[in-house]
Design an enzyme around this catalytic site. Structure first.
Site, short mmCIF file in Angstrom:
data_model
loop_
_atom_site.label_atom_id
_atom_site.label_comp_id
_atom_site.label_asym_id
_atom_site.label_seq_id
_atom_site.Cartn_x
_atom_site.Cartn_y
_atom_site.Cartn_z
N GLU A 69 -2.12 7.38 -9.17
CA GLU A 69 -2.69 7.04 -8.12
C GLU A 69 -3.59 7.96 -7.58
OE1 GLU A 69 -4.36 5.66 -4.61
OE2 GLU A 69 -2.94 3.99 -5.88
N ASP A 118 -8.93 -2.87 -7.42
CA ASP A 118 -9.89 -2.94 -6.45
C ASP A 118 -10.94 -4.14 -7.43
OD1 ASP A 118 -12.52 -2.97 -5.22
OD2 ASP A 118 -12.32 -1.02 -4.61
N LYS A 122 -19.19 -6.93 -6.63
CA LYS A 122 -20.53 -6.64 -6.74
C LYS A 122 -20.93 -6.67 -8.29
CE LYS A 122 -22.27 -5.13 -2.03
NZ LYS A 122 -22.97 -3.88 -1.54
N GLU A 192 3.36 -3.94 -2.17
CA GLU A 192 3.27 -3.87 -0.81
C GLU A 192 1.98 -5.03 -0.60
OE1 GLU A 192 4.85 0.08 -1.36
OE2 GLU A 192 3.16 -1.10 -2.22
N TYR A 193 0.99 -4.99 -1.32
CA TYR A 193 -0.30 -6.07 -0.93
C TYR A 193 0.37 -7.38 -1.23
CZ TYR A 193 -4.30 -2.72 -0.57
OH TYR A 193 -4.98 -1.68 0.16
N GLU A 194 1.17 -7.56 -2.31
CA GLU A 194 1.89 -8.71 -3.04
C GLU A 194 2.47 -9.48 -1.90
OE1 GLU A 194 4.18 -10.54 -6.58
OE2 GLU A 194 3.61 -8.48 -6.55
#
Length: 212
Positions: A69, A118, A122, A192-194
């Site tokens: 991380e 991420d 773009k 956590e995002y999941e």
């Protein structure tokens, strides 16, 4: 949201060198020395707050886990979880994963996890996506023969991009899932995002791709 600066983070990481590798370059080719048992090594790139890696370590004690991380103020949350659970099969690295070959020897890793990376939406940022071909080249080098990459994401564009990137690189797609939680996979450990995205009813995509 940008993580709040934590001025004590440096000292906290240095205090727990039993779990935090401060100079990962020194362990290239010798990661097994950091673990109590010689077992396959699974690597997570982008550990976030550590829910995934600690959950996996608990569920799969016969695997050694390394989590990278970049953001110091975030990895301390992962360290909190590790210090609390005291696993003997987890090691953390606070650094940029732009070149894994600096830290791992050829064929030293058995599997790589990319969880909610991420998406860099773009086109001009395509080279920063963790499934861009230059990243796949280094993954292939540090993974053992037949090693694989497992990607989980809520971002449909990154998922489709990654499927194409894996295929163009000559990888075998062993699993492609458009709604992970419909599978009710008991081995799936949520990040956590999941948890956040799935609670909103958002589908979670997963692909397991293997190098030949």
């Amino acid at each position: 949201m940008r993580a709040r600066h934590k001025p004590w983070a440096d000292d906290y990481l240095k205090k727990h060198t039993e779990y935090v590798v401060l100079e990962p370059e020194s362990l290239k080719g010798n990661w097994q020395s950091r673990f109590s048992q010689h077992q396959p090594i699974y690597l997570e790139i982008g550990a976030g707050k550590g829910q995934f890696i600690t959950g996996m370590a608990d569920q799969f004690p016969s695997i050694n886990f390394v989590a990278i991380e970049l953001v110091k103020s975030i990895i301390v949350s992962a360290l909190d979880k590790v210090v609390e659970s005291k696993p003997d099969n987890v090691q953390l690295i606070n650094t940029d994963a732009k070149d894994l070959r600096s830290f791992f020897g050829e064929g030293e890793v058995d599997r790589i996890y990319l969880n909610f990376s991420d998406p860099w939406p773009k086109n001009k940022h395509e080279k920063r996506r963790l499934t861009y071909h230059t990243f796949l080249e280094q993954y292939k080098e540090v993974l053992k023969e037949g090693g694989d990459v497992i990607l989980k994401t809520d971002n449909r564009h990154l998922f489709e991009y990654s499927l194409t990137s894996f295929s163009q690189f000559g990888m075998v797609l062993d699993e492609v899932t458009l709604d992970l939680h419909e599978l009710e996979d008991p081995t799936n450990v949520m990040t956590e995002y999941e948890e956040k995205f799935s609670s909103r009813g958002q589908p979670i995509y997963r692909v397991q791709a293997r190098f030949q």
